[in-house]
Each structure stands twice: as structure tokens, then as C-alpha cells.
Design a protein around this motif. Structure first.
Motif, PDB file in Angstrom:
ATOM      1  N   ARG A 153      -5.654  -0.582 -11.395  1.00  0.00           N
ATOM      2  CA  ARG A 153      -5.374   0.034 -10.104  1.00  0.00           C
ATOM      3  C   ARG A 153      -5.603  -0.914  -8.912  1.00  0.00           C
ATOM      4  N   PRO A 154      -6.674  -1.740  -8.958  1.00  0.00           N
ATOM      5  CA  PRO A 154      -6.843  -2.668  -7.825  1.00  0.00           C
ATOM      6  C   PRO A 154      -5.659  -3.628  -7.679  1.00  0.00           C
ATOM      7  N   HIS A 155      -5.118  -4.088  -8.820  1.00  0.00           N
ATOM      8  CA  HIS A 155      -3.969  -4.995  -8.749  1.00  0.00           C
ATOM      9  C   HIS A 155      -2.723  -4.287  -8.200  1.00  0.00           C
ATOM     10  N   VAL A 156      -2.495  -3.055  -8.675  1.00  0.00           N
ATOM     11  CA  VAL A 156      -1.345  -2.292  -8.178  1.00  0.00           C
ATOM     12  C   VAL A 156      -1.470  -2.048  -6.672  1.00  0.00           C
ATOM     13  N   ARG A 157      -2.702  -1.676  -6.257  1.00  0.00           N
ATOM     14  CA  ARG A 157      -2.919  -1.408  -4.822  1.00  0.00           C
ATOM     15  C   ARG A 157      -2.663  -2.658  -3.990  1.00  0.00           C
ATOM     16  N   ARG A 158      -3.088  -3.826  -4.543  1.00  0.00           N
ATOM     17  CA  ARG A 158      -2.902  -5.071  -3.798  1.00  0.00           C
ATOM     18  C   ARG A 158      -1.428  -5.394  -3.610  1.00  0.00           C
ATOM     19  N   ILE A 159      -0.641  -5.140  -4.697  1.00  0.00           N
ATOM     20  CA  ILE A 159       0.805  -5.407  -4.576  1.00  0.00           C
ATOM     21  C   ILE A 159       1.436  -4.496  -3.540  1.00  0.00           C
ATOM     22  N   VAL A 160       1.149  -3.189  -3.607  1.00  0.00           N
ATOM     23  CA  VAL A 160       1.778  -2.227  -2.702  1.00  0.00           C
ATOM     24  C   VAL A 160       1.344  -2.487  -1.259  1.00  0.00           C
ATOM     25  N   GLU A 161       0.027  -2.687  -1.054  1.00  0.00           N
ATOM     26  CA  GLU A 161      -0.454  -2.910   0.307  1.00  0.00           C
ATOM     27  C   GLU A 161       0.114  -4.201   0.886  1.00  0.00           C
ATOM     28  N   GLY A 162       0.319  -5.195   0.037  1.00  0.00           N
ATOM     29  CA  GLY A 162       0.890  -6.441   0.522  1.00  0.00           C
ATOM     30  C   GLY A 162       2.332  -6.300   0.971  1.00  0.00           C
ATOM     31  N   MET A 163       3.032  -5.353   0.337  1.00  0.00           N
ATOM     32  CA  MET A 163       4.451  -5.189   0.663  1.00  0.00           C
ATOM     33  C   MET A 163       4.712  -4.121   1.738  1.00  0.00           C
ATOM     34  N   ILE A 164       3.636  -3.450   2.169  1.00  0.00           N
ATOM     35  CA  ILE A 164       3.814  -2.461   3.246  1.00  0.00           C
ATOM     36  C   ILE A 164       3.912  -3.202   4.577  1.00  0.00           C
ATOM     37  N   VAL A 165       5.050  -3.005   5.253  1.00  0.00           N
ATOM     38  CA  VAL A 165       5.277  -3.633   6.560  1.00  0.00           C
ATOM     39  C   VAL A 165       5.697  -2.541   7.542  1.00  0.00           C
ATOM     40  N   PRO A 166       5.409  -2.700   8.847  1.00  0.00           N
ATOM     41  CA  PRO A 166       5.790  -1.681   9.827  1.00  0.00           C
ATOM     42  C   PRO A 166       7.318  -1.491   9.883  1.00  0.00           C
ATOM     43  N   ASN A 167       7.770  -0.229   9.877  1.00  0.00           N
ATOM     44  CA  ASN A 167       9.198   0.069  10.026  1.00  0.00           C
ATOM     45  C   ASN A 167       9.532   0.598  11.414  1.00  0.00           C
ATOM     46  N   ALA A 168       8.542   0.708  12.296  1.00  0.00           N
ATOM     47  CA  ALA A 168       8.750   1.124  13.683  1.00  0.00           C
ATOM     48  C   ALA A 168       8.072   0.095  14.574  1.00  0.00           C
ATOM     49  N   THR A 169       8.879  -0.620  15.341  1.00  0.00           N
ATOM     50  CA  THR A 169       8.339  -1.677  16.201  1.00  0.00           C
ATOM     51  C   THR A 169       8.574  -1.328  17.663  1.00  0.00           C
ATOM     52  N   PHE A 170       7.596  -1.585  18.479  1.00  0.00           N
ATOM     53  CA  PHE A 170       7.680  -1.302  19.913  1.00  0.00           C
ATOM     54  C   PHE A 170       8.658  -2.275  20.572  1.00  0.00           C
ATOM     55  N   ASP A 171       9.629  -1.680  21.358  1.00  0.00           N
ATOM     56  CA  ASP A 171      10.624  -2.496  22.056  1.00  0.00           C
ATOM     57  C   ASP A 171      10.239  -2.542  23.541  1.00  0.00           C
ATOM     58  N   GLU A 172       9.647  -3.626  23.931  1.00  0.00           N
ATOM     59  CA  GLU A 172       9.156  -3.742  25.302  1.00  0.00           C
ATOM     60  C   GLU A 172      10.302  -3.763  26.311  1.00  0.00           C
ATOM     61  N   SER A 173      11.400  -4.429  25.969  1.00  0.00           N
ATOM     62  CA  SER A 173      12.529  -4.534  26.896  1.00  0.00           C
ATOM     63  C   SER A 173      13.159  -3.168  27.171  1.00  0.00           C
ATOM     64  N   MET A 174      13.404  -2.411  26.096  1.00  0.00           N
ATOM     65  CA  MET A 174      14.008  -1.099  26.282  1.00  0.00           C
ATOM     66  C   MET A 174      13.042  -0.135  26.961  1.00  0.00           C
ATOM     67  N   THR A 175      11.753  -0.310  26.707  1.00  0.00           N
ATOM     68  CA  THR A 175      10.770   0.543  27.377  1.00  0.00           C
ATOM     69  C   THR A 175      10.775   0.288  28.879  1.00  0.00           C
ATOM     70  N   LYS A 176      10.869  -0.987  29.266  1.00  0.00           N
ATOM     71  CA  LYS A 176      10.932  -1.308  30.691  1.00  0.00           C
ATOM     72  C   LYS A 176      12.214  -0.748  31.318  1.00  0.00           C
ATOM     73  N   SER A 177      13.324  -0.819  30.576  1.00  0.00           N
ATOM     74  CA  SER A 177      14.578  -0.254  31.089  1.00  0.00           C
ATOM     75  C   SER A 177      14.448   1.248  31.283  1.00  0.00           C
ATOM     76  N   SER A 178      13.760   1.910  30.327  1.00  0.00           N
ATOM     77  CA  SER A 178      13.546   3.354  30.455  1.00  0.00           C
ATOM     78  C   SER A 178      12.693   3.677  31.674  1.00  0.00           C
ATOM     79  N   GLN A 179      11.692   2.838  31.909  1.00  0.00           N
ATOM     80  CA  GLN A 179      10.847   3.058  33.080  1.00  0.00           C
ATOM     81  C   GLN A 179      11.637   2.864  34.378  1.00  0.00           C
ATOM     82  N   GLU A 180      12.465   1.813  34.413  1.00  0.00           N
ATOM     83  CA  GLU A 180      13.246   1.558  35.612  1.00  0.00           C
ATOM     84  C   GLU A 180      14.254   2.686  35.875  1.00  0.00           C
ATOM     85  N   GLU A 181      14.848   3.216  34.808  1.00  0.00           N
ATOM     86  CA  GLU A 181      15.779   4.325  34.970  1.00  0.00           C
ATOM     87  C   GLU A 181      15.071   5.561  35.503  1.00  0.00           C
TER      88      GLU A 181
END
Length: 778
Positions: A252-280
């Protein structure tokens, strides 16, 4: 000739004009352009409400040396409040996150590729066995080159080194497809959450976020609680693996290490679009405005000047600067020019017999200008009157708005040019009047409705006294309209204010009528227009010109009265103005008063034509038309009546003198042409002229009949109409055969009534010559 059989279709007589009037020549276009430009500039300077404001330059803490009063209603921006709202909008703008829904598929494909490469390198099948069927490869016994390649493959899965222990586990298991599927399922479960990186702190104080799907491009707003941190996801994965019985405790520790290593964020903050939303969000914030009402005292003498006082003073100073007023005047001139151009364009499609295009444009624009000037002058008087009162509502000038003569122009146009012209007039007048007073929608409705009711009540006014009645009705409707508008405004009920406003609105009807009554004769003379009121005055038989005709030419006078009766009935039959034709008939032979003895209806036994030559007789007959025009113009008769004097003869042949000349020429062996024995014309240009021509000839011819039965009268009427038509006298007017048929039977009905029979008086036989009367004793 049986004319009733011929007159079946309402076909226009040959030569009937079609379409609108002829195009303008260069001179007329120049006049029209000069009129439009000059009027646009004048009205722009007149309507632009320029208010000049002057105040001393103060600093905070100064003492005001005089009262400062706002000269006009104005809206000013509160910049501090506007900035505060913008900052608040910026703070409340939602952050934007870019969501990659296909990321778990990418990670699964990467894992599958790594397992496939590892099995290929070790010579294993998906079950983890080599080609010989053996299992149980150990990582430590593998050649160094193979170990190096396996480490490289594992590094593609973003698993942090060292990875030898992990490779020992995977090599021992043979990189089986079963293990591969289990790992892919775990990755899919972990990727179902909206995973963000640990340093993403932007949404912690937000209730919602904007989530942008980078695959579909769809933006949606979701609760911020759906975002998950990596630590939270790893903890959930660890629990899931710990509860999975398919994995041995040591694996189980090995399986957990593989899965946790491959987990990457699928939602990233877009600073440019956020600023555009604020300006609008900031752009969508409306300016915070403060309304400053005209007459408000900003600062009184002796008060200390504060920051808010300075703010209001500077705002009013900027609004009423000279540069702004000049630009406003220029812009208004362009707008009014466009409006007037559209106005004169639509006037082009109005066809009125008494009006030429340029005269009609001149009349309408003059009426428009006079009405606006009258409104301004009246408003100045009303302001002065309201300031003389101390008690409310008498000192409130807004109530005096309802006293102003808004309907003057439309009522005047209705009388002089008709309802259609008046309806077009009020469209443009209401816009300019509303701009002149800066009125709201309720004021605009009052101006529009009073003009419309003014048209309705004035359309039937045919005498001077009728103007007063129309004004009274207009006043009542204006008072009722005022009460309705007050109710619509949801103003608190106040009997004193309501009664005062209604009384002023009622008086406005009489004020409008008063102005119309005083200016109507002036406009009639300036533009030479025939109104119903003017016609009623011209029909007065006690006028000096008519009295002169009664005395000098009694036969001609009786002829004119009879022709007028014929024309009146015919006018009703074809929808023309019967009053106009009856009055025109009175004056159509007014030229015969110059040489009355040369016309048969005024002769007594002696005919002067027997003593003069035929050509001289022709000249006398032509001369009565010329003299008639001269007398009519001298007496300032309307042009529409003057035009009928020559047109009622047209270019008809003077048949009696033509035949006489032919006989004389036959003796001397000469030839006679018809043209010298024709009237000079022009031919009838209107239906009214055609009716007058026919009535004139038929009335004269009917006097020659011994048998005045209906059948004989009908034959005479049809004969004269047929001969006149065949002579081409109606080739320039728009009369139709159907209308001619109605005119025929109208003439017949009138003549039959005129030459009615009587019961014979017993004991008298008036058809036998009477015995001479016995001489009277002295």
C-alpha cells in the motif's frame, strides 16, 4: 348625345396631373437651404439653455462674502462615492480558474505508456510473465542498463527519487495490467475533485468562483467550497488505498506513492482573466450622481466654506462654462438642422391647392418660430408673476407651465393649411418645445395632447365666434389633462394646488385662442390664404364690392347668385368645399362692373355691340376678365379666388362673335381663325374651376329655354358638358367622368328647383299680353 351612357368609369380626364409637384429649381433650393441653416442657428441659440455662473474663488475655512445660488438644475458626480463603489466592486469580483477536465485522461495515458514500456523492456506480457512463462523478476538482479532505463521510465510519472524501492515492488509484481487498472481508477477518483495547488489562496474569502472549462470554453459560477487542496486529496487517497483489500499491507505505501506522485492540480488560477473580470466589474459601476436643483442656496453670506461647498461650486462652474455652452449650441444646431430637413421633406408630400411648396414651408417654419418665441416670452412673464407671490402654490412657477400657449401653432395651421399639415407640424413642434423647457415625460405628454385636442376642436371652426368655442373646449380638456397627469405623478392630493393648476390649464385654452384670433388675419394677408373664416367674411352681401355690383350690374349679380347655388350643390356632390365655390361665384364676373352695358344680362332693349365692330366686342369680353383680376387684387381677394376669374372661361370660344365674324368674312371672301375669338385662359386647373366654368355656361344657357322641364334641362346640361369636354377645357385638371356624372345630376336638381312650377292664379292668364293700365287721375 347621351352623356349618361358615356360616364360609367371613374377614369381621370386626359391631362390629369399625377404624382407629387414638379422638382425645385436652383433658386428655390438656395432659398430653402438659407432658410434651414438660418433657422437652425437661430433656434439652436434660442433653445440652448445657457446659464452663466460666477462665484469668488474660496479656500476651505474662508467666510462667504455673498449668497451662492445654483442657476440651473444639474447632475454632478460624487467622485469619492464613485471610487468607493468601484473599490467595492473590484473586491467582490470573482476569481477565474481554468479547469482541465481531460487531465486525468492524460495522466492515465502516461501511466499506461510507462507500464507498457517497462513490460517490453523486461520481456513481460500483460499478465507479468515472460515469454517462457517465468515470473519473479527482481530489480536488483537486472543489468545496470535495464535498471537505468526503468528509472528513466518511472521519472516520466513525476515521482520524486529515490525510486529503487518502488521499482523493486513493481518489478516483483511484473507491471501487470491489473495493477495498471487499479492505479488508473485511483487516479480518476483523485482527479474528480477541483484540485488546486497549495499556494492558491485567492478563493478562501470568496463564496463563489468562475470556473472556465478550457476544453468547451464554457464559464460557470460554482461554490468556492468545491475547490480541494492537494493535502486534502492525498489524505483521501491514502484512506481509499488503506481500505482497498486488493493491495497487501506491504504494497500500500508503494501504491500510495505512485498515485500521490501523479496527482496534479486540474484547476489553476488565471490571474489575467481575474484582473479582466475585476476591471469589467469596475466599468459596470455607475457614477454616483448628486442632483442640484435650480435656486438652491449652496452657501449663504457669512457661512464658513467647507469642502462640500467647494465641490458643488466647482462642479456648477464647469457645467456652465462658456466653452461648453458654445459646443452645446453648435451640436444643437446640427440636430435642429437634421430635424427641420426631415420636416420640409415630409411637407413635400402634402398637396394643397392654395399652397405652393415654398410658401407652405415658409408658413410652417414661421409658425414654428413664432410659437416658440411666444412660449419663451410667456414663460418669462409667468416667472415674473410667480415671483410676486409669497404663498404656495401661487409662487411655484411649475404650475404656470400649464398656462403657456402650446397649442397656438397647431390651431393656426389647422385653420390655414388643414389637419394633415397640423398633424405633421406637432410632431416636430413638440420635440422642440420639450427641448426648450427641458420638460419630463409628463410635460411632453401635456404638450402633445393639448396640440392634438387643439386640432380636433379647431377643425370645425368656420367663424370668428367659433374660435372662442374651440378655445373654451380646449381649456376644459387641458384642465382635465392636468388633473390626470397629477394623479399619474402620484402627487399627494392638494385641493388648492390642484384647483390652481387646473384653472391655469383652463385659461391656456383661451390664451391660445386669443393669440390665434389676433394673428390669423395677419397670416391670411401675408400668405394670401383663404380660410373658412375669411370665406364667411367675403360672403357678406353688404361688402362694398358686392353692393357696387348689385347697383351697377344687377343682372350680373343675379347671375352670380344663381351660379353660386349651382356650384354649391356640385361641390357637395364631389366632396369639395361648397362655401368656397359659392363665395368664388360671387366674384367670378366682378370685372363686368367696369362696362356693364356690354353684357346682355345688364342690357335694356339697346345692345351697344350693334354699334361697334366684332373685334372690339371680343376685346371688351376679354377685358372683363382682366378687369376682374385687377379689381380682385386691389381688394386683396385670396389668390384661390383670383385664379378662378380667368379659369372659369378657360380658352373657350366666343361663339356668338365668332359666327358673326364668319358671316362678315363670307361677304368679303376672307377666312376667320378661331384662336383670336377664344379667351386667353388658362384652362381650369382644379375641379373647383371646372365646376364654376360649367355652372357659368349652364346657368346662362338655361335662361334661353322656353321649355324648362327636367328632360330639357338634362339635355342642355349634357350638351354643354359634352361640348366643353370635347373642346379640351378639362385637360389640365383632375376631374373624372364619375365626378362629372354626379355634377350633371346636381345641376339638374338645382335647376329643377330653381325653375319650379306654380299653381295658376284663378282669373289671371299671365301668358296673354296684359291690357294697358288705365291712366291715373291726378
Amino acid at each position: 348625345m347621351n352623356l349618361s351612357k358615356r360616364i360609367q368609369q371613374p377614369v381621370a380626364v386626359q391631362g390629369m396631373p399625377r404624382g407629387k409637384g414638379s422638382p425645385l429649381n436652383r433658386w428655390q433650393i438656395v432659398v430653402l437651404l438659407v432658410l434651414l441653416i438660418s433657422l437652425s442657428l437661430f433656434l439652436s441659440a434660442f433653445l440652448t439653455r445657457q446659464s452663466h455662473f460666477s462665484a469668488p474663488i474660496y479656500q476651505p475655512g474662508d467666510i462667504a462674502r455673498a449668497d451662492i445660488i445654483i442657476p440651473m438644475d444639474a447632475l454632478i458626480e460624487d467622485k469619492a462615492a464613485t471610487q468607493a463603489r468601484r473599490a467595492e466592486a473590484r473586491a467582490h469580483a470573482l476569481p477565474v480558474y481554468r479547469f482541465n477536465p481531460s487531465l486525468h485522461n492524460d495522466q492515465a495515458a502516461k501511466l499506461k505508456t510507462a507500464f507498457d514500456q517497462s513490460r517490453t523492456l523486461l520481456g513481460l506480457n500483460p499478465m507479468g510473465k515472460d515469454t517462457s512463462g517465468r515470473t519473479g523478476h527482481t530489480f536488483r538482479t537486472l543489468p545496470t542498463a535495464v535498471k537505468k532505463q526503468l528509472r528513466s521510465i518511472i521519472h516520466t510519472l513525476d515521482i520524486k527519487p529515490p525510486v529503487d524501492d518502488l521499482l523493486v515492488f513493481l518489478t516483483r509484481g511484473g507491471f501487470t495490467s491489473a495493477m495498471e487498472e487499479q492505479l488508473i481508477l485511483l487516479l480518476k477518483d483523485a482527479s474528480s475533485a477541483n484540485l488546486v495547488s497549495d499556494d492558491t489562496l485567492f478563493a478562501r474569502d470568496k463564496e463563489n468562483i468562475h470556473k472556465l472549462n478550457i476544453v468547451t470554453g464554457k464559464m460557470e459560477t460554482v461554490p468556492a467550497g468545491l475547490l480541494s487542496a492537494p493535502a486534502q486529496v492525498r489524505n483521501n487517497v491514502g484512506k481509499q488505498i488503506g481500505q482497498n483489500s486488493r493491495f497487501a499491507a506491504s504494497d500500500r505505501p508503494h501504491v500510495r506513492r505512485i498515485v500521490e506522485g501523479m496527482i496534479v492540480p486540474n484547476a489553476t488560477f488565471d490571474e489575467s482573466m481575474t484582473k479582466s473580470s475585476q476591471e469589467e466589474a469596475v466599468r459596470n459601476v455607475d457614477h454616483v450622481l448628486r442632483k442640484l436643483k435650480k435656486g438652491k442656496v449652496v452657501l449663504r453670506q457669512g457661512d464658513e466654506v467647507g469642502a462640500d461647498h467647494l465641490f458643488q461650486i466647482e462642479a456648477i462652474r464647469k457645467i456652465s462654462s462658456t466653452g461648453s455652452s458654445t459646443m452645446q449650441t453648435i451640436g444643437m444646431a446640427f440636430l435642429i438642422g437634421i430635424l427641420l430637413t426631415i420636416f420640409v421633406f415630409f411637407v413635400r408630400f402634402i398637396s394643397l391647392n392654395q399652397w405652393s411648396y415654398l410658401r407652405l414651408v415658409g408658413f410652417l417654419t414661421l409658425t414654428l418660430t413664432v410659437n416658440l418665441l411666444m412660449l419663451k416670452a410667456s414663460w418669462y412673464v409667468c416667472e415674473s408673476v410667480s415671483q410676486s407671490f409669497l404663498a404656495s402654490p401661487f409662487n411655484d412657477k411649475t404650475y404656470f407651465f400649464y398656462l403657456l400657449p402650446f397649442a397656438y401653432g397647431s390651431m393656426l395651421v389647422t385653420i390655414l393649411a388643414g389637419e394633415r399639415c397640423a398633424q405633421l407640424f406637432i410632431i416636430f413642434f413638440c420635440v422642440l418645445a420639450g427641448q426648450s423647457f427641458g420638460t419630463d415625460s409628463y410635460g411632453f405628454f401635456y404638450i402633445l395632447i393639448t396640440n392634438l385636442t387643439g386640432i380636433v376642436f379647431m377643425r370645425k371652426a368656420t367663424q370668428r365666434i367659433g374660435l372662442i368655442g374651440a378655445g373654451f373646449k380646449l381649456g376644459l380638456s387641458a384642465a382635465l389633462l392636468f388633473l390626470i397627469l397629477q394623479t399619474t405623478r402620484q402627487a399627494p392630493p392638494d385641493w388648492i394646488s390642484g384647483s390652481f393648476g387646473a384653472a391655469l390649464a383652463f385659461l391656456s385654452g383661451l390664451v391660445n385662442t386669443l393669440f390665434v384670433a389676433f394673428t390669423l388675419p395677419l397670416f391670411e394677408r401675408i400668405f394670401m390664404v383663404t380660410t373658412e373664416v375669411r370665406l364667411s367674411e367675403l360672403g357678406n352681401l353688404n361688402l362694398p364690392l358686392i353692393r357696387e355690383m348689385m347697383i351697377k350690374t344687377p343682372g350680373t349679380y343675379n347671375h352670380c347668385i344663381a351660379v353660386g347655388t349651382l356650384c354649391e350643390g356640385a361641390a357637395k356632390a364631389v366632396g369639395l368645399n361648397p362655401l368656397f365655390l359659392r363665395v368664388a361665384s360671387l366674384y367670378h364676373d366682378i370685372g363686368k362692373t367696369v362696362q356693364p352695358e356690354y353684357f346682355v344680362e345688364n342690357q335694356h332693349e339697346v345692345n351697344p355691340h350693334d354699334q361697334i365692330g366684332t373685334q372690339q366686342s371680343v376685346d371688351i369680353l376679354k377685358g372683363h376678365v382682366i378687369e376682374g383680376i385687377r379689381i380682385a387684387k386691389k381688394e386683396y381677394l385670396p389668390p384661390s379666388i383670383v385664379d378662378l376669374i380667368p379659369q372659369h372661361h378657360g380658352t373657350k370660344l366666343m361663339r356668338f362673335f365668332y359666327e358673326k365674324a364668319k358671316k362678315e368674312a363670307a361677304v368679303s371672301g376672307g377666312e376667320i381663325q378661331k384662336d383670336p375669338y377664344r379667351y386667353s385662359g388658362p384652362k381650369p386647373q382644379t375641379k373647383a374651376a371646372a365646376i364654376l366654368m360649367l355652372a357659368d355656361g349652364i346657368e346662362a344657357a338655361a335662361r334661353t329655354l322656353n321649355d324648362r322641364s327636367q328632360q330639357q334641362l338634362l339635355v342642355l346640361i349634357q350638351k354643354i358638358i359634352s361640348d366643353t369636354t370635347e373642346d379640351g377645357q378639362f385637360s389640365e385638371c383632375s376631374i373624372t367622368l364619375s365626378e362629372m356624372n354626379r355634377i350633371t345630376y346636381s345641376f339638374l336638381e338645382t335647376l329643377s328647383s330653381y325653375y319650379h312650377g306654380r299653381v295658376a292664379y284663378p282669373g289671371f292668364d299671365f301668358n296673354n299680353p296684359l291690357l294697358p293700365l288705365p291712366p291715373q287721375k291726378s
